[in-house]
Write a protein that holds these residues in place. Structure first.
Motif, short mmCIF file in Angstrom:
data_model
loop_
_atom_site.label_atom_id
_atom_site.label_comp_id
_atom_site.label_asym_id
_atom_site.label_seq_id
_atom_site.Cartn_x
_atom_site.Cartn_y
_atom_site.Cartn_z
N ARG A 11 21.98 8.32 10.57
CA ARG A 11 20.86 7.41 10.31
C ARG A 11 20.77 6.37 11.42
O ARG A 11 21.64 5.53 11.56
CB ARG A 11 21.05 6.72 8.96
CG ARG A 11 20.99 7.69 7.81
CD ARG A 11 20.97 6.95 6.49
NE ARG A 11 20.90 7.89 5.40
CZ ARG A 11 19.76 8.37 4.89
NH1 ARG A 11 18.61 7.97 5.36
NH2 ARG A 11 19.78 9.23 3.90
N THR A 71 17.58 3.96 13.72
CA THR A 71 16.23 3.45 13.52
C THR A 71 15.29 3.72 14.67
O THR A 71 14.10 3.48 14.56
CB THR A 71 16.26 1.92 13.28
OG1 THR A 71 16.88 1.30 14.40
CG2 THR A 71 16.99 1.58 12.01
N SER A 100 12.84 6.35 13.43
CA SER A 100 12.76 6.38 11.98
C SER A 100 11.33 6.11 11.52
O SER A 100 10.69 5.15 11.95
CB SER A 100 13.70 5.31 11.41
OG SER A 100 13.35 4.99 10.09
N VAL A 116 10.45 5.02 8.61
CA VAL A 116 10.47 3.73 7.92
C VAL A 116 10.37 2.58 8.92
O VAL A 116 9.61 1.63 8.71
CB VAL A 116 11.74 3.60 7.04
CG1 VAL A 116 11.87 2.20 6.49
CG2 VAL A 116 11.73 4.62 5.93
N ILE A 166 6.77 2.38 10.24
CA ILE A 166 5.88 1.81 9.23
C ILE A 166 6.12 0.30 9.11
O ILE A 166 5.18 -0.49 9.08
CB ILE A 166 6.06 2.50 7.86
CG1 ILE A 166 5.62 3.96 7.94
CG2 ILE A 166 5.35 1.76 6.75
CD1 ILE A 166 4.16 4.17 8.28
N ASN A 167 7.39 -0.10 9.03
CA ASN A 167 7.70 -1.52 8.90
C ASN A 167 7.16 -2.35 10.06
O ASN A 167 6.78 -3.50 9.88
CB ASN A 167 9.21 -1.74 8.78
CG ASN A 167 9.74 -1.35 7.43
OD1 ASN A 167 9.00 -1.17 6.47
ND2 ASN A 167 11.05 -1.19 7.34
N HIS A 185 7.15 9.84 1.59
CA HIS A 185 7.52 8.55 2.17
C HIS A 185 6.49 7.47 1.86
O HIS A 185 5.31 7.76 1.68
CB HIS A 185 7.68 8.67 3.69
CG HIS A 185 8.81 9.54 4.08
ND1 HIS A 185 10.12 9.11 4.10
CD2 HIS A 185 8.85 10.85 4.47
CE1 HIS A 185 10.90 10.10 4.47
NE2 HIS A 185 10.16 11.16 4.71
N SER A 230 3.91 4.56 2.65
CA SER A 230 2.98 4.33 3.76
C SER A 230 2.80 2.85 4.04
O SER A 230 2.04 2.47 4.92
CB SER A 230 1.62 4.95 3.44
OG SER A 230 1.03 4.31 2.34
N PRO A 254 4.98 -1.05 4.50
CA PRO A 254 6.31 -1.58 4.85
C PRO A 254 7.15 -1.97 3.63
O PRO A 254 6.62 -2.27 2.57
CB PRO A 254 5.98 -2.83 5.66
CG PRO A 254 4.59 -2.66 6.10
CD PRO A 254 3.90 -1.83 5.06
N ASP A 255 8.46 -1.95 3.87
CA ASP A 255 9.38 -2.48 2.86
C ASP A 255 9.12 -3.97 2.74
O ASP A 255 8.90 -4.65 3.75
CB ASP A 255 10.84 -2.30 3.32
CG ASP A 255 11.26 -0.85 3.35
OD1 ASP A 255 10.63 -0.02 2.67
OD2 ASP A 255 12.23 -0.54 4.06
#
Length: 110
Positions: free
Chosen positions: A53, A55, A58, A60, A63-64, A103, A105, A107-108
């Motif tokens: 893992r 980034t 990534s 995620v 998107i973030n 996933h 779409s 952000p966290d």
């Protein structure tokens, strides 16, 4: 979106921050535009098959950084309009997006 003749050219939102002090994104814009699908597939294989893992490529992390709120504080929908970072170019290129069947779409949020 701006236009060139009759073809609308995507104008995706700018990223929230730079990847590092040396570069704005994980790779130069021309490389990302041409190869982001391959980067995401490679990241998927590394994560799912090998448990690695990171980034750099990534979904995620992309998107973030790239999906931004509008003036009212709402995130754009991946399903409608062209304001979503991914949708803006995928609509232009007539390429379907299946990433968001699984996933997020948006952000966290902390």
């Amino acid at each position: 979106m701006t236009t060139s003749g009759t073809v609308p050219i995507p104008n995706p939102p700018k990223a929230k921050e730079n990847f590092s002090a040396e570069q704005p994104c994980v790779a130069p814009k021309e490389i990302i535009r041409r190869n982001h699908g391959q980067f995401l597939k490679h990241q998927r294989e590394e994560t799912m098959r090998r448990g690695v893992r990171t980034t750099q490529h990534s979904l995620v992390a992309c998107i973030n950084c790239h999906v931004t709120q509008d003036a009212a504080g709402n995130y754009p929908s991946i399903k409608e309009g062209s304001e979503h970072f991914c949708r803006s170019c995928h609509s232009y290129a007539a390429v379907s997006i299946d990433c968001f069947q699984c996933h997020a779409s948006q952000p966290d949020t902390p």
